[in-house]
Design a protein around this motif. Structure first.
Motif, PDB file in Angstrom:
ATOM      1  N   ASP A  71      37.715 121.601  79.879  1.00 45.88           N
ATOM      2  CA  ASP A  71      37.653 120.741  78.700  1.00 45.88           C
ATOM      3  C   ASP A  71      36.184 120.512  78.350  1.00 45.88           C
ATOM      4  O   ASP A  71      35.321 120.438  79.239  1.00 45.88           O
TER       5      ASP A  71
ATOM      6  N   LYS B 243      34.948 128.155  67.704  1.00 42.43           N
ATOM      7  CA  LYS B 243      35.986 128.927  68.391  1.00 42.43           C
ATOM      8  C   LYS B 243      36.023 128.566  69.877  1.00 42.43           C
ATOM      9  O   LYS B 243      34.972 128.411  70.511  1.00 42.43           O
ATOM     10  N   TYR B 244      37.243 128.452  70.403  1.00 43.72           N
ATOM     11  CA  TYR B 244      37.436 128.186  71.824  1.00 43.72           C
ATOM     12  C   TYR B 244      38.829 128.701  72.180  1.00 43.72           C
ATOM     13  O   TYR B 244      39.767 128.519  71.387  1.00 43.72           O
ATOM     14  N   PRO B 245      38.978 129.345  73.323  1.00 43.07           N
ATOM     15  CA  PRO B 245      40.287 129.933  73.658  1.00 43.07           C
ATOM     16  C   PRO B 245      41.445 128.945  73.588  1.00 43.07           C
ATOM     17  O   PRO B 245      42.556 129.323  73.216  1.00 43.07           O
ATOM     18  N   ASN B 246      41.187 127.710  73.948  1.00 42.44           N
ATOM     19  CA  ASN B 246      42.221 126.670  73.840  1.00 42.44           C
ATOM     20  C   ASN B 246      41.599 125.485  73.123  1.00 42.44           C
ATOM     21  O   ASN B 246      40.866 124.698  73.717  1.00 42.44           O
ATOM     22  N   HIS B 247      41.907 125.366  71.826  1.00 37.85           N
ATOM     23  CA  HIS B 247      41.236 124.361  71.014  1.00 37.85           C
ATOM     24  C   HIS B 247      41.621 122.947  71.414  1.00 37.85           C
ATOM     25  O   HIS B 247      40.907 121.984  71.108  1.00 37.85           O
ATOM     26  N   ARG B 248      42.726 122.788  72.110  1.00 38.57           N
ATOM     27  CA  ARG B 248      43.125 121.450  72.557  1.00 38.57           C
ATOM     28  C   ARG B 248      42.192 120.936  73.654  1.00 38.57           C
ATOM     29  O   ARG B 248      42.183 119.746  73.958  1.00 38.57           O
ATOM     30  N   LYS B 249      41.429 121.847  74.245  1.00 37.44           N
ATOM     31  CA  LYS B 249      40.484 121.442  75.275  1.00 37.44           C
ATOM     32  C   LYS B 249      39.103 121.099  74.710  1.00 37.44           C
ATOM     33  O   LYS B 249      38.172 120.785  75.461  1.00 37.44           O
TER      34      LYS B 249
ATOM     35  N   SER C   8      35.366 114.873  80.224  1.00 39.87           N
ATOM     36  CA  SER C   8      35.478 116.325  80.400  1.00 39.87           C
ATOM     37  C   SER C   8      34.393 116.831  81.349  1.00 39.87           C
ATOM     38  O   SER C   8      33.308 116.249  81.427  1.00 39.87           O
TER      39      SER C   8
ATOM     40  N   LEU D 119      39.695 127.201  82.343  1.00 43.33           N
ATOM     41  CA  LEU D 119      38.964 126.929  81.109  1.00 43.33           C
ATOM     42  C   LEU D 119      38.699 125.430  81.041  1.00 43.33           C
ATOM     43  O   LEU D 119      39.645 124.629  80.986  1.00 43.33           O
TER      44      LEU D 119
ATOM     45  N   TYR E  42      34.614 135.209  79.012  1.00 43.87           N
ATOM     46  CA  TYR E  42      35.326 134.159  79.745  1.00 43.87           C
ATOM     47  C   TYR E  42      35.957 134.767  80.994  1.00 43.87           C
ATOM     48  O   TYR E  42      36.485 135.885  80.969  1.00 43.87           O
TER      49      TYR E  42
END
Length: 664
Positions: free
Chosen positions: A84, A110-116, A164, A82, A76
């Motif tokens: 959405d 897995k995603y660095p920001n799961h809210r996205k 997104s 990052l 990344y």
């Protein structure tokens, strides 16, 4: 690619071109009867197209070496935002429990920001059971009624409600691995950086396609008892041909497990609805709009492929008709918007679906001469040997080297195996391809069912192979009966082709015979620590699993194995996953002694329908099924497979006869 290999490639192409020129100008029986002349022209045209597809594969592989097509996935980029991501799981009328596995796996991505990460299920059936499933997993639901535009209409309807910058498409039966986004999204960030740094030369990335991978043996692997010998039939395209396309920035979209730039799809007005292969057409439309497309080599999801004859043939018929439709919509022969590379890839794809017509021509041609003395090639034997043999066998050797290298050293598919697969589909695909080409469309298509269903009607699909096999056997006997010395030599070319087709048709007969399915769930190689105790007992003993499935687990003890465990013992298992302990209940089904090693215990297991089950499903399906091969076993020949199938099936028939007479 070494210089020696390049020289062989060029020489193989040159000798083949010389042969084709000779065929066109010196071997066509122009003064023969109309039927003979028409078939002679079909044969030479088939040879030209077959050689063209071979030349394209060689050309792309040579080009890929200079362009370094092996795709390196970057990390990344902290300098890039990052994005959405909308992850869309498309469902029509598939089994809800099959859909559960895909939704469950999506929640573990897995995603660095799961809210996205925004997971939604696009259901064009508006089913309450699906809505309840999305409520359980706390993911979005987009339903619709009366969809007349099939999968494309369902996706377009979902996209109208999503915003997104990136979105992912997954079919119901394609289960994502937890690292899916880590292996795709960074490619977009890298591309955005390139566009910022060098906007005059960088091209925007439209989509990234990951391979179509399957966790069960396909119809060729399963019915030929070859689960340990050959990879999945679709691996050749997904892990080799499409990677080569991606090396030229023109990967094809194959319907699922791909990440798209939303702006790119909006620029072409969404998924096309004028074809039943919206995936194939969309990818090319994005390329025509100025977007590149890439394909990765390592699978990041895994699905289930049908193994019943009826299901497989219906699936391929739909694909064949759809590609012909899309090629017509795209005007691949005349469209000025197509780049030369795009056109070559599309022509190669178009030619692939005509391979089954060509295969029927190849099967029939030697039969005409062997049985009825109808000569469709007017050539002297010795001239034929001088001009045909060197080019044919060198091209065959070179194609063996270019038929796809797996991630490990080895070949994904060799030429002989490709001929078996072409022969298998040929009787059922050549007519739909012709009809679709002249504009006669099928009235209705259905999504291929992944549930294995066999009936007596399935045996009727064997009839074309049986007829062709019997006629070919008769031709071999009739053509060679009574020949001696030079007569056998002169007729050896006809005998050679008859024998090749006889072997291929024999394999097709074994495939069509089918094979009884005993296992309800696929087994996956998964080595995880855990512990076991007798039901109601207190003492836990450490274990490690060797493989798991939804209904079973195999394990060995990692201590001294003093626990008294026997078949039919009720047990409780706890397996350590990366998320939590998983509790299973069941009983020992079998104990397998292994000499000096600890015994192997196989247990039937059950899991409660809660987060315990979700963690267990993730343990099973997060990763490729390593029990299936990634490359072909080069030591096993078609003769070995024929002998193996003959022995296995003969023994099965002997057991059935013995059981029947013993009952009497």
């Amino acid at each position: 690619m070494s210089n020696e290999r390049r020289i062989l490639n060029v020489l193989a192409i040159a000798l083949s071109v010389i042969y084709l020129l000779w065929r066109v100008f010196f071997t066509i029986p122009w003064h023969a009867h109309l039927f003979t002349l028409i078939f002679a022209l079909l044969l030479v045209f088939s040879e030209i197209v077959s050689n063209f597809t071979g030349f394209m594969l060689i050309f792309f592989r040579m080009l890929a070496t200079t362009k370094k097509q092996d795709l390196t996935i970057p990390d990344y980029d902290a300098r890039q935002p990052l994005p959405d991501v909308d992850l869309i799981i498309v469902t029509h009328n598939e089994d809800v429990e099959l859909l559960r596995k895909t939704i469950n796996a999506a929640t573990y991505i897995k995603y660095p920001n799961h809210r996205k990460l925004h997971i939604v299920v696009a259901d064009d059936g508006n089913r309450e059971a699906v809505r309840a499933l999305t409520d359980y997993y706390h993911v979005g639901y987009i339903g619709m009624d009366g969809n007349k535009k099939a999968k494309a209409g369902n996706i377009n309807h979902a996209l109208e409600q999503l915003h997104s910058p990136l979105f992912v498409i997954f079919d119901t039966d394609m289960i994502p691995f937890s690292g899916f986004l880590n292996e795709t999204v960074p490619l977009f960030q890298q591309n955005w950086r390139e566009l910022q740094d060098d906007p005059d030369h960088a091209e925007p990335l439209g989509f990234v396609q990951t391979p179509q991978s399957f966790y069960n043996a396909d119809i060729f692997q399963f019915n030929l008892f070859s689960e340990k010998i050959v990879p999945n039939e679709q691996d050749f395209f997904s892990r080799d041909v499409n990677v080569l396309n991606g090396g030229n920035k023109r990967a094809l979209f194959t319907g699922s497990n791909a990440v798209f730039l939303r702006q790119a799809v909006d620029d072409v007005d969404g998924f096309p609805t004028n074809t039943i292969t919206e995936d194939f057409q969309l990818g090319t439309e994005l390329n025509m709009a100025g977007y590149i497309s890439l394909a990765t080599k390592v699978p990041q999801s895994s699905g289930i492929t049908p193994i019943d004859l009826k299901g497989v043939i219906k699936q391929r018929t739909r694909w064949a008709r759809g590609v012909i439709q899309s090629c017509r919509n795209l005007h691949i022969f005349t469209n000025p918007k197509l780049s030369w590379m795009n056109r070559l890839i599309l022509l190669n794809t178009y030619a692939y679906w005509w391979a089954f017509f060509r295969r029927m021509v190849y099967i029939i041609a030697p039969l005409l001469y062997a049985i009825w003395k109808i000569q469709v090639v007017d050539a002297n034997f010795w001239i034929l040997m001088v001009i045909w043999a060197p080019g044919y066998f060198l091209l065959h050797y070179v194609m063996g080297d270019t038929s796809g290298k797996g991630d490990k050293a080895g070949m994904i598919r060799n030429e002989r195996w490709g001929e078996v697969q072409e022969t298998f589909f040929a009787p059922y695909l050549f007519i739909p391809v012709i009809l679709e080409t002249v504009g006669i469309k099928a009235k209705k298509f259905k999504v291929t069912s992944k549930n294995v269903t066999f009936s007596i009607k399935d045996k009727l699909y064997m009839i074309p192979y049986l007829v062709l096999w019997a006629v070919t056997l008769f031709a071999i006997i009739k053509f060679n009966y009574g020949k001696y010395g030079s007569e056998i030599l002169v007729g050896s070319v006809i005998t050679f082709w008859l024998m090749m087709h006889f072997i291929n048709l024999s394999m097709c007969l074994f495939i069509a015979m089918g094979r009884h399915v005993y296992r309800k769930n696929e087994r996956f190689t998964r080595e995880v620590p855990g512990k076991v105790k007798l039901a109601g007992g207190q003492d836990w003993h450490p274990i490690r699993t060797t493989d798991v499935s939804e209904g079973g687990a195999a394990f060995t003890f990692t201590d001294n194995g003093t626990m008294p465990l026997q078949a039919n013992d009720a047990i409780e298992l706890r397996l350590r996953s990366q998320h939590n302990w998983i509790t299973l209940t069941g009983k020992v089904a079998r104990v397998v002694p292994r000499g000096k090693q600890m015994p192997l215990y196989s247990a039937q297991v059950a899991v409660a329908p809660d987060h315990n089950r979700d963690n267990y499903l993730q343990l099973i399906y997060d990763g490729a099924n390593q029990t299936l091969p990634q490359v072909q076993d080069a030591w096993i020949t078609p003769f070995d497979e024929l002998y193996m199938n003959l022995v296995v099936r003969t023994r099965a028939w002997e057991r059935r006869l013995s059981e029947r007479f013993n009952r009497v």
